[in-house]
Design a protein around this motif. Structure first.
Motif, PDB file in Angstrom:
ATOM      1  N   UNK A 210      10.731 -54.642 -17.145  1.00 13.06           N
ATOM      2  CA  UNK A 210      10.007 -55.371 -16.097  1.00 13.06           C
ATOM      3  C   UNK A 210      10.720 -55.270 -14.755  1.00 13.06           C
ATOM      4  N   UNK A 211       9.917 -55.367 -13.703  1.00 18.24           N
ATOM      5  CA  UNK A 211      10.373 -55.315 -12.319  1.00 18.24           C
ATOM      6  C   UNK A 211       9.564 -56.398 -11.603  1.00 18.24           C
ATOM      7  N   UNK A 212      10.168 -57.589 -11.459  1.00 13.84           N
ATOM      8  CA  UNK A 212       9.416 -58.762 -10.965  1.00 13.84           C
ATOM      9  C   UNK A 212      10.005 -59.270  -9.660  1.00 13.84           C
ATOM     10  N   UNK A 213       9.148 -59.460  -8.673  1.00 14.63           N
ATOM     11  CA  UNK A 213       9.584 -60.080  -7.420  1.00 14.63           C
ATOM     12  C   UNK A 213       9.808 -61.572  -7.665  1.00 14.63           C
ATOM     13  N   UNK A 214      10.982 -62.076  -7.271  1.00 12.85           N
ATOM     14  CA  UNK A 214      11.304 -63.492  -7.535  1.00 12.85           C
ATOM     15  C   UNK A 214      11.375 -64.324  -6.246  1.00 12.85           C
ATOM     16  N   UNK A 215      11.083 -63.693  -5.101  1.00  8.11           N
ATOM     17  CA  UNK A 215      10.943 -64.472  -3.863  1.00  8.11           C
ATOM     18  C   UNK A 215       9.446 -64.596  -3.569  1.00  8.11           C
ATOM     19  N   UNK A 395      18.311 -58.106  -7.708  1.00  7.93           N
ATOM     20  CA  UNK A 395      18.567 -57.136  -6.630  1.00  7.93           C
ATOM     21  C   UNK A 395      17.757 -57.471  -5.379  1.00  7.93           C
ATOM     22  N   UNK A 396      18.449 -57.605  -4.250  1.00  9.38           N
ATOM     23  CA  UNK A 396      17.766 -57.744  -2.954  1.00  9.38           C
ATOM     24  C   UNK A 396      17.392 -56.341  -2.482  1.00  9.38           C
ATOM     25  N   UNK A 397      16.119 -56.131  -2.190  1.00  9.29           N
ATOM     26  CA  UNK A 397      15.654 -54.817  -1.728  1.00  9.29           C
ATOM     27  C   UNK A 397      16.024 -54.691  -0.247  1.00  9.29           C
ATOM     28  N   UNK A 417      13.038 -50.643  -6.869  1.00 13.04           N
ATOM     29  CA  UNK A 417      11.812 -51.389  -6.560  1.00 13.04           C
ATOM     30  C   UNK A 417      10.567 -50.517  -6.732  1.00 13.04           C
ATOM     31  N   UNK A 418      10.735 -49.201  -6.551  1.00 14.52           N
ATOM     32  CA  UNK A 418       9.581 -48.288  -6.653  1.00 14.52           C
ATOM     33  C   UNK A 418       9.184 -47.991  -8.101  1.00 14.52           C
ATOM     34  N   UNK A 419      10.040 -48.343  -9.053  1.00 14.66           N
ATOM     35  CA  UNK A 419       9.760 -48.031 -10.465  1.00 14.66           C
ATOM     36  C   UNK A 419       8.778 -49.047 -11.039  1.00 14.66           C
ATOM     37  N   UNK A 420       7.687 -48.561 -11.613  1.00 12.61           N
ATOM     38  CA  UNK A 420       6.653 -49.456 -12.147  1.00 12.61           C
ATOM     39  C   UNK A 420       6.491 -49.224 -13.650  1.00 12.61           C
TER      40      UNK A 420
END
Length: 591
Positions: A210-215, A395-397, A417-420
């Motif tokens: 998973x790659x989840x935005x947390x902000x 990780x902060x992008x 961040x680009x990995x889906x």
């Protein structure tokens, strides 16, 4: 020259390696025999028979030696080494550091002291380069090197005739030659391209789950929580450990690079070294141009001065040549910084700015022009005790504006961040390394953790690990901008507070008129902290951005000792230093 010059380096991010190679090029232009290698590739027992050695050393983390000099470090500090064992050795030490860190150039200073203890003669005072200088490390390196060569020729006057005609922009032979293949039958491919990027047996291709935005989407900063599956691997980690991974260049950058240099990305080649330099093990044999540019050449980094020095040797266009000559000279470093370092211009953008010179670049020089993409390290934000077979990172992008039109982007964070993983199965080569933070094993010892922003990552790992073991003495100071936008792991902390496994003290800097930071909360909770530290032997940890926060937290801790212990500022400073020396105050900061 019967006694060749030896240049040994300890490098973590490639800067010390680049400097060592630059010194080696100067030696070659002086027709001197020279060897250059990482300290851990050198048989340190033969140091007693060397005549002249330059040590180029970086300092990592909290004053630790780089990974590629740790074996040497352990050997050179053996108590059994006789005091005069290096009495035949003439040497010089050049340190590369950053004065925003408390242990500035610690490794170089300690190494010089040890070499003198062992009887070595120092050719000149230690060079302490500082990345924070407005002209960067070169402000120290340039005069230090000039002094070194002067001293070297004083000792070896018979060699002086060699250096009367040193032309710094004469091109040296490349490290490798490219041999392009005509068709698929020329050489058989090696098995799995991704396996080539793994540095050791404890590495694996971990599936990204998973790659989840947390902000919050309205928040200016994009922070992601990544989760990897490490099932079936022999990877083990504990709180405070870090995970390493190498990013890839963006597809658009790879395409632009190939267009600028008129390279066919699908063409295949093998590399042959021109001297004893081994072919990089990470590269396939044969390899496509695309694979080389995407996974190996650091084209998106801000180039070092050595890049301009080599680029100059290809320049035929008068205007471009003049500019490159200026950027390669000691006098032109201010202009180079204004053009390149301050606006964070990438090597790829420089190539686009010098189209005539770029068109002249010979492919054999690609590995001399561009350094290798270095692995990035991230604090592990999870515990195997809470999440078996899983590894998480926060990780902060990185994306910010300079005077350049395009925003500057951090290579690794934007690649991740680009990995889906929802679109396709994605496997990322990674490996785990012991971190600098060490947590107490005694379950009665409380821990106080100060982790604003993504600095909370190692503390989430520690809290998960400690609470899984039934340890409840966990105090966390967490700071962010807003309770509603970047309060990481809020639900998890609330559960642990309810279960009486955690004391949480928060500072939301922008949720009120006056900015409130973690150091304010430390001062407000002086009584609690004094009790934990003096009566319960608590450990104190700081993690996060290395700008003002770590020193602000240290000052707040000194204030606690002054206020609660009624001691002078000087004694409070001594108390903080004593905690640090005994391992009860630890920090992990990054710039």
């Amino acid at each position: 020259f019967p006694n060749p010059l030896l240049i040994l380096y300890g490098s973590q991010t490639g800067t010390a390696q680049d400097t060592a190679q630059r010194i080696a090029r100067q030696a070659k232009r002086r027709k001197l025999q020279v060897r250059t290698m990482p300290l851990d590739c050198y048989n340190v027992a033969t140091l007693i028979s060397e005549s002249t050695v330059i040590f180029v050393c970086a300092t990592t983390g909290q004053g630790d030696p780089p990974d590629n000099m740790r074996i040497f470090w352990r050997f050179i500090f053996k108590k059994s080494l006789p005091a005069g064992s290096l009495c035949q050795l003439d040497c010089a030490v050049l340190g590369l550091g950053d004065s925003s860190y408390p242990k500035f150039n610690f490794v170089a200073k300690k190494l010089q002291k040890r070499l003198v203890q062992l009887g070595a003669s120092m050719l000149l005072p230690i060079g302490l380069a500082d990345d924070q200088h407005e002209l960067g490390s070169d402000a120290v390196i340039d005069p230090w090197l000039a002094a070194f060569w002067q001293k070297f020729y004083t000792l070896h006057p018979s060699l002086k005739f060699c250096c009367t005609m040193i032309i710094s922009h004469n091109r040296l032979p490349p490290s490798y030659t490219f041999h392009f293949l005509d068709n698929a039958s020329d050489v058989t491919w090696q098995a799995n391209p991704a396996e080539q990027t793994l540095p050791s047996s404890s590495s694996l291709l971990a599936k990204l789950l998973s790659n989840i935005r947390v902000t919050d989407v309205s928040h200016f900063q994009d922070v992601r929580l990544f989760q990897f599956d490490i099932t079936g691997s022999n990877i083990e980690y504990t709180a405070g450990d870090v995970v390493m991974m190498r990013p890839c260049n963006a597809v658009d950058d790879v395409q632009q690079f190939c267009q600028l240099l008129r390279l066919d990305p699908e063409s295949r080649f093998t590399l042959r070294p021109t001297d004893s330099t081994p072919v990089p093990t990470r590269l396939l044999h044969p390899c496509t141009v695309r694979h080389l540019v995407e996974t190996y050449l650091d084209i998106a980094a801000v180039p070092r001065r050595s890049f301009f020095e080599l680029l100059l040797t290809f320049a035929t266009n008068e205007l471009e040549r003049e500019k490159l000559l200026e950027f390669s000279s000691a006098a032109g470093q201010d202009d180079l910084h204004a053009y390149c370092n301050r606006p964070r211009r990438t090597a790829l953008e420089v190539l686009a700015d010098f189209p005539h010179t770029t068109a002249e670049i010979k492919v054999d020089y690609l590995l001399d022009l561009f350094p290798e993409i270095q692995p990035r390290s991230f604090s592990i934000a999870s515990s195997l005790k809470a999440l078996p077979n899983r590894l998480q990172i926060l990780v902060a992008v990185v994306s910010y504006k300079t005077k350049l039109y395009k925003p500057r982007k951090g290579l690794c964070s934007n690649w991740l961040a680009s990995l889906d993983p929802n679109k396709e199965d994605i496997y990322v080569p990674l490996w785990v390394k012991k971190g600098t933070l060490k947590f107490p094993r005694d379950e009665d010892t409380p821990v106080i953790m100060v982790g604003p922003g993504t600095g909370v990552a190692p503390f989430r790992s520690a809290i998960q690990e400690r609470t899984a073991d039934g340890i409840t003495g966990n105090v966390l100071f967490f700071g962010c901008r807003s309770q509603s936008k970047d309060f990481f792991f809020r639900a998890e902390w609330e559960k642990k507070i309810k279960a009486r496994q955690l004391t949480l003290l928060t500072a939301f800097s922008r949720d009120q008129e006056d900015k409130v930071y973690v150091q304010h909360r430390i001062s407000e909770n002086a009584e609690l902290l004094m009790d934990l530290i003096t009566n319960k032997n608590a450990f104190f940890y700081i993690a996060g951005n290395a700008k003002e926060m770590p020193s602000g937290v240290r000052d707040a801790l000194k204030g606690v000792f002054q206020q609660q212990g009624t001691v002078s500022a000087e004694d409070a400073e001594k108390m903080v230093n004593a905690m640090e020396q005994s391992g009860r105050l630890q920090s992990e900061t990054w710039s």
